[in-house]
Write a protein that holds these residues in place. Structure first.
Motif, short mmCIF file in Angstrom:
data_model
loop_
_atom_site.label_atom_id
_atom_site.label_comp_id
_atom_site.label_asym_id
_atom_site.label_seq_id
_atom_site.Cartn_x
_atom_site.Cartn_y
_atom_site.Cartn_z
N UNK A 15 12.11 115.56 17.10
CA UNK A 15 13.30 116.21 17.64
C UNK A 15 13.18 116.35 19.15
N UNK A 16 12.02 116.81 19.61
CA UNK A 16 11.83 117.03 21.04
C UNK A 16 11.91 115.74 21.84
N UNK A 17 11.45 114.63 21.24
CA UNK A 17 11.43 113.35 21.96
C UNK A 17 12.59 112.44 21.56
N UNK A 18 13.53 113.02 20.78
CA UNK A 18 14.74 112.30 20.39
C UNK A 18 14.42 110.95 19.74
N UNK A 19 13.55 110.99 18.78
CA UNK A 19 13.19 109.78 18.02
C UNK A 19 13.94 109.82 16.70
N UNK A 20 14.84 108.89 16.53
CA UNK A 20 15.66 108.85 15.32
C UNK A 20 14.85 108.30 14.15
N UNK A 21 14.77 109.04 13.05
CA UNK A 21 14.00 108.55 11.90
C UNK A 21 14.73 107.43 11.17
N UNK A 22 13.95 106.60 10.50
CA UNK A 22 14.55 105.53 9.69
C UNK A 22 15.03 106.10 8.36
N UNK A 23 15.80 105.31 7.64
CA UNK A 23 16.29 105.73 6.33
C UNK A 23 15.13 106.01 5.38
N UNK A 24 14.09 105.19 5.49
CA UNK A 24 12.92 105.38 4.63
C UNK A 24 12.22 106.71 4.93
N UNK A 25 12.14 107.06 6.21
CA UNK A 25 11.51 108.32 6.59
C UNK A 25 12.31 109.51 6.09
N UNK A 36 16.21 120.53 10.87
CA UNK A 36 15.81 119.16 11.23
C UNK A 36 16.88 118.15 10.78
N UNK A 37 17.45 118.40 9.62
CA UNK A 37 18.50 117.51 9.13
C UNK A 37 19.70 117.49 10.05
N UNK A 38 20.08 118.67 10.55
CA UNK A 38 21.23 118.76 11.46
C UNK A 38 20.93 118.09 12.79
N UNK A 39 19.71 118.30 13.29
CA UNK A 39 19.37 117.75 14.61
C UNK A 39 19.28 116.23 14.59
N UNK A 40 18.78 115.66 13.51
CA UNK A 40 18.63 114.20 13.49
C UNK A 40 19.98 113.51 13.34
N UNK A 41 21.00 114.26 12.88
CA UNK A 41 22.32 113.68 12.78
C UNK A 41 23.01 113.63 14.14
#
Length: 572
Positions: free
Chosen positions: A514-524, A567-572
């Motif tokens: 979240x801090x480094x703005x790394x978007x997770x993959x669908x698998x993650x 975390x779910x909200x932030x990654x969206x």
């Protein structure tokens, strides 16, 4: 050139007009010389189908007599139409055939095949006839891309123009079938073309046969490839390195029995006193790595009619199926597997495996002289291994640090420069067998060779981060190198944390993303979701201090359940 101009000037309607004028002259003028007039009448009458009436004063008959009209063929009509409607461009104002070829080659070198095709349109505008050489240039370019449709379209157009295909034409078509992605379409065109050439009794040369063998081999038709090799032998066409290597490709395409076919090709080479090249050895290693023996057993004959290719059984020397005759040793250690290993008993009541595939469990080179024996055979043939050879051998040697270090020593001894990709493979190999300490040592070896790590290096090193402290150290190291972890690397860390049910590790990685703005993959995302849904199934602590452990676990579960929605909200 002069005759061509004269021919273009003379037209059928002009000839008819001159004959009509002559006829009119004879009829309308009273010649004093009756004998000459009589001969001229006979000459004109030979062209006529109907005589004029005796009285020349009849209205409508003064124009002359009626003549037979001969119908022109298609080419004459086209030429007549062109001469009537268009002017011919002088030769000096048009490109020559060599210049047309240079224009095509220039477009092909730039990989602009559409522009290369337009050269044919330019020739049509200039009313120049393309040659078979120009069609071959285009077909070869499309063949390299595996464009079967375009290749055969050009082939048919060339035949319609009356051009005669040559050996280079057929080679282009066979190569197009080799590279084509669609196996069904490629084999259909290949079989049809081959049958057509047989029916026309076209004599194929060595290059044509090699291209055909390659096409069948690359599409897994090993039987047809061997059939063509036999046909070459019957026609006394030279079988060289390209032929043997193409047959090795065919063997590699057969995953279940390819290794048996590879041994057959190998011993064919040896029986014909043909020395293998580096490419041949690398293809043999691919066959050892990717294929199996099929139903090959000790005591079988590899080449029917050649007893020296029978797999002999001995208890005195190391096994080597590449030797002549091939040798299988009873000293080979067999890994016992219940309901998998079957045994056969020979005359000496010694137990032997029913299938040689059972031996290739831990060391796929064990039946080929081992690492040292295989390399010695290469050196005996004056073949020096290269980087690709060492990389292939890495997948075939025993899965131990000793064998891996021995392979690196062989590379150093032969001055083979290994790149960072080789060491990435070695790191992954050691990490997969959970030897994380040895995996980190590879980084030191690469640094001594002045090799810089790439993103793949950090990706395989992430496999060794089994604890939170390892992950923190790893991420700090990446930052020191000026690298930013990507979604794949972070996904590896999250997968490890979830697998080990380490809440602190997992929360740290989620926060870092979240801090480094790394978007997770669908698998993650799926991995974390499955972990969240499986919290109720986590086994409760047992034994000493179980209440303290349970309290600590409940605390971590609470933290995760609090942070996971955020975390779910932030990654969206």
């Amino acid at each position: 050139m002069f005759c061509q101009h004269i021919r273009s000037m003379i037209k059928l309607k002009d000839v008819i007009g001159h004959v009509n004028e002559l006829n009119h002259f004879i009829i309308s003028n009273q010649s004093k010389n009756e004998h000459l007039q009589h001969r001229l009448r006979l000459l004109v009458d030979s062209f006529c189908t109907q005589r004029l009436p005796k009285s020349t004063n009849v209205f409508g008959d003064i124009s002359g007599r009626k003549f037979d009209h001969v119908e022109m063929d298609e080419r004459e009509k086209q030429e007549e139409n062109v001469q009537d409607t268009e002017g011919r461009i002088p030769r000096r104002f048009k490109p020559s055939m060599g210049q047309y070829a240079k224009m095509m080659k220039l477009h092909i070198s730039k990989k602009d095949l559409n522009s290369a095709l337009k050269v044919l349109d330019l020739m049509k505008e200039n009313r120049d006839q393309p040659t078979m050489y120009l069609y071959n240039l285009l077909m070869r370019s499309f063949a390299m891309q595996g464009d079967i449709k375009q290749c055969f379209s050009l082939y048919n157009k060339a035949k319609k123009r009356g051009l005669q295909p040559n050996a280079a034409t057929y080679t282009c078509l066979f190569n197009a079938c080799s590279v084509a992605d669609n196996k069904v379409v490629a084999l259909e065109h290949l079989n049809n073309l081959r049958q057509s050439l047989y029916q026309k009794q076209v004599l194929l040369n060595e290059t044509n046969y090699n291209a055909m063998i390659k096409a069948y081999s690359w599409h897994g038709k090993i039987a047809e490839a061997f059939q063509l090799a036999d046909e070459m032998k019957d026609r006394r066409i030279s079988i060289g390195e390209i032929t043997y290597n193409s047959l090795f490709h065919g063997a590699i395409s057969d995953k279940e029995a390819g290794l048996r076919h590879a041994l057959i090709v190998w011993h064919l080479m040896r029986l014909n006193n043909f020395k293998p090249s580096l490419t041949t050895y690398n293809l043999l290693l691919r066959a050892i790595r990717d294929t199996k023996f099929g139903n090959l057993k000790p005591g079988d004959v590899l080449l029917s009619g050649f007893d020296q290719t029978k797999i002999s059984i001995t208890d005195r020397e190391n096994p080597n199926l590449l030797a002549l005759p091939p040798v299988f040793s009873t000293l080979v250690p067999l890994k016992e597997k219940r309901n998998v290993m079957q045994y056969n008993t020979d005359a000496n009541n010694q137990k032997l495996p029913m299938n040689l595939n059972d031996v290739l469990v831990d060391n796929r080179l064990i039946l080929f002289g081992g690492l040292e024996g295989f390399l010695n055979r290469m050196f005996d043939d004056d073949v020096k291994p290269n980087e690709k050879t060492i990389t292939l051998l890495l997948d075939l040697i025993p899965n131990t640090v000793v064998a891996e270090n021995q392979l690196i020593h062989v590379a150093e001894k032969n001055n083979i420069e290994l790149d960072i990709d080789f060491f990435n493979m070695l790191i992954k190999r050691r990490s997969v067998r959970f030897d994380y300490k040895a995996a980190k040592e590879v980084v030191s070896i690469a640094e001594k060779k002045r090799l810089s790590p790439n993103v793949m290096t950090f990706g395989v090193l992430a496999l060794g981060c089994q604890e939170l402290s390892h992950a923190k150290e790893f991420l700090e190291g990446m930052e020191a190198f000026g690298r930013k972890p990507n979604s794949v690397i972070m996904g590896t860390l999250i997968h490890t944390a979830c697998h080990r049910k380490n809440f602190e590790y997992l929360l740290f990685v989620m926060k870092y993303m979240v801090e480094n703005r790394i978007k997770p993959s669908e698998q993650t995302i799926k991995c974390v979701k499955d972990f969240s849904q499986g919290l109720s199934k986590i086994n409760k602590p047992t034994g000493k201090y179980r209440f303290r452990k349970q309290k600590y676990m409940d605390k971590n579960i609470g933290k995760f359940e609090e942070q996971y929605p955020k975390w779910q909200k932030m990654i969206k």
